[in-house]
Design a protein around this motif. Structure first.
Motif: not given
Length: 421
Positions: A187-204, A294-300
């Protein structure tokens, strides 16, 4: 032989050899530490068989007892096609083994007074306020309902926050937003930008009600950035990699270490074969020549057996290694306790703050000890720490998917059958 006597024997051996522990582990006589060299040779032969039978291209295994090496192996090939042999300093993609380090970073920030694990996530990431949950409607679709409670940092640490890797009931929306699977290196964006967009999605699932494995620790990586004012790479470098001398642990590999990165393999009709070079999760290039953003704290992270063992030995020591105090013993104790309560998980196991925990040895049904903790990674890597036996075990290889392999059981059985005192 008691743990006290084993440690005394090891310390005496170091004293008469004149060797300093320094930043390296000492290779010990297994018999001095209550293990059998003859029995460890059985483990060595059984691990080598996976390479000889072409079920794995190569592997590195490292076992510490009382902080010293009782077993190490580097078998097979780092790059089979190029004829490059596996070595102990080979660098591996450790994927979800990143989670333990980032979870520990959260505890460092709690000790610094910069957050509390009971805090709501939206205190740090407002995009994750007023979440909704996708509830299956029984007809292949789903309805949305308001989350029963806010997500907390503790929910994220225990994987009870309610989000998967985009494969839940609302996977259509997650896929449309570009979030399915754990890979962020391209990904060519900081991880914070990805996670911010993710916050609009429904949980499971509603937070706190189910164990759901997914993006929780990637979100925690962004919490580390917000609470510390540092990017995740810099925070981990300052608080873990430098003080613990984890000299080969990186999100993106320095280019002068390119030749030490192991090739990723897959099962083939006639044995293992290299994965095709693409921009996907097995590409050599993305961890070296990719965007490096993109510094992935979960798998990077990428790492070596030595480096990761140093991190684990720190946890076994109660938060300290070679004079570097990373965390307090009480924080380690909290991390390695079971936090799930009545939330179902695996037989005999619970989950702490970043690790599985062993609660009932008989119910789990495999060799080990109650109080053991560990995890693994998608490229078929694994590790565990056994405080009762004072053991650290790290096993690294690179094969995905690891279809039909039982080398984890071989490793576990081989380590524990070699303990004789």
């Amino acid at each position: 032989m008691s743990i006290f006597h084993r440690i005394f024997a090891g310390a005496f051996a170091l004293a008469i050899s004149g060797a300093a522990f320094g930043a390296e582990f000492i290779k010990a006589d297994p018999e001095q530490l209550g293990m059998s060299s003859k029995r460890l040779a059985v483990l060595d032969a059984r691990l080598r068989a996976y390479v000889d039978e072409d079920r794995i291209a190569g592997q590195v295994a490292l076992v510490l007892r009382d902080g010293q090496i009782v077993f190490s192996a580097a078998n097979g090939w780092r790059d089979k096609e190029a004829g490059v042999a596996m070595t102990g300093d080979t660098i591996f993609r450790i994927a979800s083994q990143t989670k333990a380090i980032v979870s520990t970073a959260i505890m460092v920030l709690q000790e610094q007074g910069k957050l509390d694990i009971g805090d709501p996530l939206d205190r740090y990431l407002p995009e994750w306020r007023d979440m909704q949950v996708a509830v299956p409607d029984g007809n292949g679709g789903y309805a949305l309902e308001d989350a029963a409670r806010p997500i907390t940092i503790r929910h994220l640490l225990t994987h009870t926050a309610g989000m998967s890797y985009g494969n839940g009931p609302s996977q259509d929306r997650w896929a449309e937003a570009g979030f399915q699977g754990w890979y962020f290196a391209n990904r060519d964006e900081p991880i914070a930008d990805s996670i911010a967009r993710m916050g609009a999605l429904p949980l499971d699932a509603h937070p706190g009600e189910r164990w759901v494995y997914g993006y929780s620790t990637d979100i925690l990586g962004v919490v580390v950035e917000k609470a510390s004012g540092m990017d995740l790479q810099s925070f981990l470098q300052q608080h873990f990699f430098d003080p613990l001398d984890m000299r080969d642990t990186h999100f993106y590999l320095p280019r002068d270490k390119r030749d030490r990165l192991a090739t990723v393999y897959q099962p083939g009709a006639d044995g293992v074969e290299a994965r095709p070079e693409t921009d996907g999760m097995w590409s050599q290039g993305m961890y070296i020549d990719g965007p490096r953003m993109s510094f992935s704290g979960g798998a990077g992270l990428l790492s070596t057996a030595r480096d990761y063992a140093r991190f684990l030995q720190m946890t076994l020591n109660g938060g300290e290694l070679d004079g570097a105090r990373i965390l307090s013993p009480k924080s380690i104790e909290l991390m390695t306790a079971n936090h799930l309560g009545d939330v179902p998980y695996r037989p005999g196991q619970g989950f702490g703050l970043g690790y599985f925990t062993v609660e009932d040895l008989g119910d789990r049904g495999s060799l080990g000890s109650e109080g053991e903790y560990g995890w693994g990674g998608a490229y078929h890597t694994t590790y565990w720490v056994d405080p009762e036996e004072n053991l650290v075990v790290v096993y690294l290889t690179q094969i995905i998917p690891a279809t039909g392999l039982n080398d984890y059981s071989t490793l576990r059985n081989g380590v524990y059958q070699a303990i004789v005192e």
